[in-house]
Design a protein around this motif. Structure first.
Motif, PDB file in Angstrom:
ATOM      1  N   PHE A  29     -26.990 -32.786  13.127  1.00 15.04           N
ATOM      2  CA  PHE A  29     -26.036 -33.729  12.534  1.00 15.04           C
ATOM      3  C   PHE A  29     -26.506 -34.194  11.162  1.00 15.04           C
ATOM      4  CE2 PHE A  29     -24.161 -34.765  16.858  1.00 15.04           C
ATOM      5  CZ  PHE A  29     -22.944 -34.169  16.563  1.00 15.04           C
ATOM      6  N   ILE A  32     -25.547 -31.485   8.766  1.00 18.94           N
ATOM      7  CA  ILE A  32     -24.099 -31.511   8.532  1.00 18.94           C
ATOM      8  C   ILE A  32     -23.725 -32.671   7.618  1.00 18.94           C
ATOM      9  CG2 ILE A  32     -21.869 -31.902   9.655  1.00 18.94           C
ATOM     10  CD1 ILE A  32     -23.058 -30.308  12.072  1.00 18.94           C
ATOM     11  N   TYR A  36     -21.899 -32.441   3.957  1.00 23.41           N
ATOM     12  CA  TYR A  36     -20.711 -33.212   3.577  1.00 23.41           C
ATOM     13  C   TYR A  36     -20.986 -34.055   2.331  1.00 23.41           C
ATOM     14  CZ  TYR A  36     -17.676 -32.356   7.632  1.00 23.41           C
ATOM     15  OH  TYR A  36     -16.839 -31.791   8.565  1.00 23.41           O
ATOM     16  N   ILE A  85     -20.018 -25.531   6.444  1.00 19.70           N
ATOM     17  CA  ILE A  85     -20.103 -26.617   7.420  1.00 19.70           C
ATOM     18  C   ILE A  85     -19.728 -26.118   8.814  1.00 19.70           C
ATOM     19  CG2 ILE A  85     -19.090 -28.841   8.084  1.00 19.70           C
ATOM     20  CD1 ILE A  85     -19.051 -29.492   5.026  1.00 19.70           C
ATOM     21  N   ALA A  86     -18.744 -25.239   8.908  1.00 22.50           N
ATOM     22  CA  ALA A  86     -18.386 -24.661  10.212  1.00 22.50           C
ATOM     23  C   ALA A  86     -19.569 -23.869  10.776  1.00 22.50           C
ATOM     24  CB  ALA A  86     -17.162 -23.767  10.074  1.00 22.50           C
ATOM     25  N   TYR A  89     -22.007 -26.298  12.241  1.00 19.58           N
ATOM     26  CA  TYR A  89     -21.579 -26.756  13.564  1.00 19.58           C
ATOM     27  C   TYR A  89     -21.849 -25.689  14.630  1.00 19.58           C
ATOM     28  CZ  TYR A  89     -19.200 -31.117  12.306  1.00 19.58           C
ATOM     29  OH  TYR A  89     -18.914 -32.402  11.903  1.00 19.58           O
ATOM     30  N   LEU A  92     -25.496 -25.592  15.326  1.00 19.80           N
ATOM     31  CA  LEU A  92     -25.859 -26.787  16.083  1.00 19.80           C
ATOM     32  C   LEU A  92     -25.542 -26.605  17.565  1.00 19.80           C
ATOM     33  CD1 LEU A  92     -26.749 -29.761  16.303  1.00 19.80           C
ATOM     34  CD2 LEU A  92     -24.399 -30.387  15.743  1.00 19.80           C
ATOM     35  N   ALA A  93     -24.379 -26.077  17.854  1.00 19.43           N
ATOM     36  CA  ALA A  93     -23.999 -25.868  19.251  1.00 19.43           C
ATOM     37  C   ALA A  93     -24.957 -24.887  19.929  1.00 19.43           C
ATOM     38  CB  ALA A  93     -22.561 -25.355  19.331  1.00 19.43           C
TER      39      ALA A  93
END
Length: 113
Positions: A29, A32, A36, A85-86, A89, A92-93
């Motif tokens: 996070f 991310i 951003y 950014i995708a 994510y 991260l998952a």
């Protein structure tokens, strides 16, 4: 018969797994949020530059040219940053699930067969 040491070890493994997953989640996070923030800063700087260029324009044709150039650049930057950014994510998952994956494999004997 189940021994107390086995129960304690099992509990410790679960706790360690949850802590590892939470640490990964936190750092993910943070990455991310940084992405951003970087995108927002770049977007603000690009918009400021556009307004400065537009203020110096003397003809309608040049204003449309500057506007078109800005819109194209803003769109390309948006698409590139959105994909970045995708990807963060998705990573991260994957990284958050990785510690739990081993635990799930231990818990389900059918999965090991």
């Amino acid at each position: 018969m189940v021994k107390v040491e086995e129960i304690q070890q099992y509990g410790k493994e679960q706790f360690d797994t949850v802590v590892a997953s939470a640490n990964t989640l936190q750092s993910g996070f943070q990455a991310i949020a940084t992405a951003y923030g970087d995108y927002t800063k770049k977007s603000f700087e690009d918009t400021k530059s556009f307004v400065e260029k537009l203020a110096g324009v003397k003809s309608l044709d040049k204003a449309l040219e500057v506007q078109t150039e800005y819109a194209k650049s803003a769109y390309e930057t948006f698409v590139a940053e959105s994909q970045k950014i995708a990807g963060l994510y998705a990573d991260l998952a994957k990284q958050t699930y990785k510690p739990i994956e081993g635990l799930v494999a231990k818990l389900s004997p059918a999965a090991a067969r």
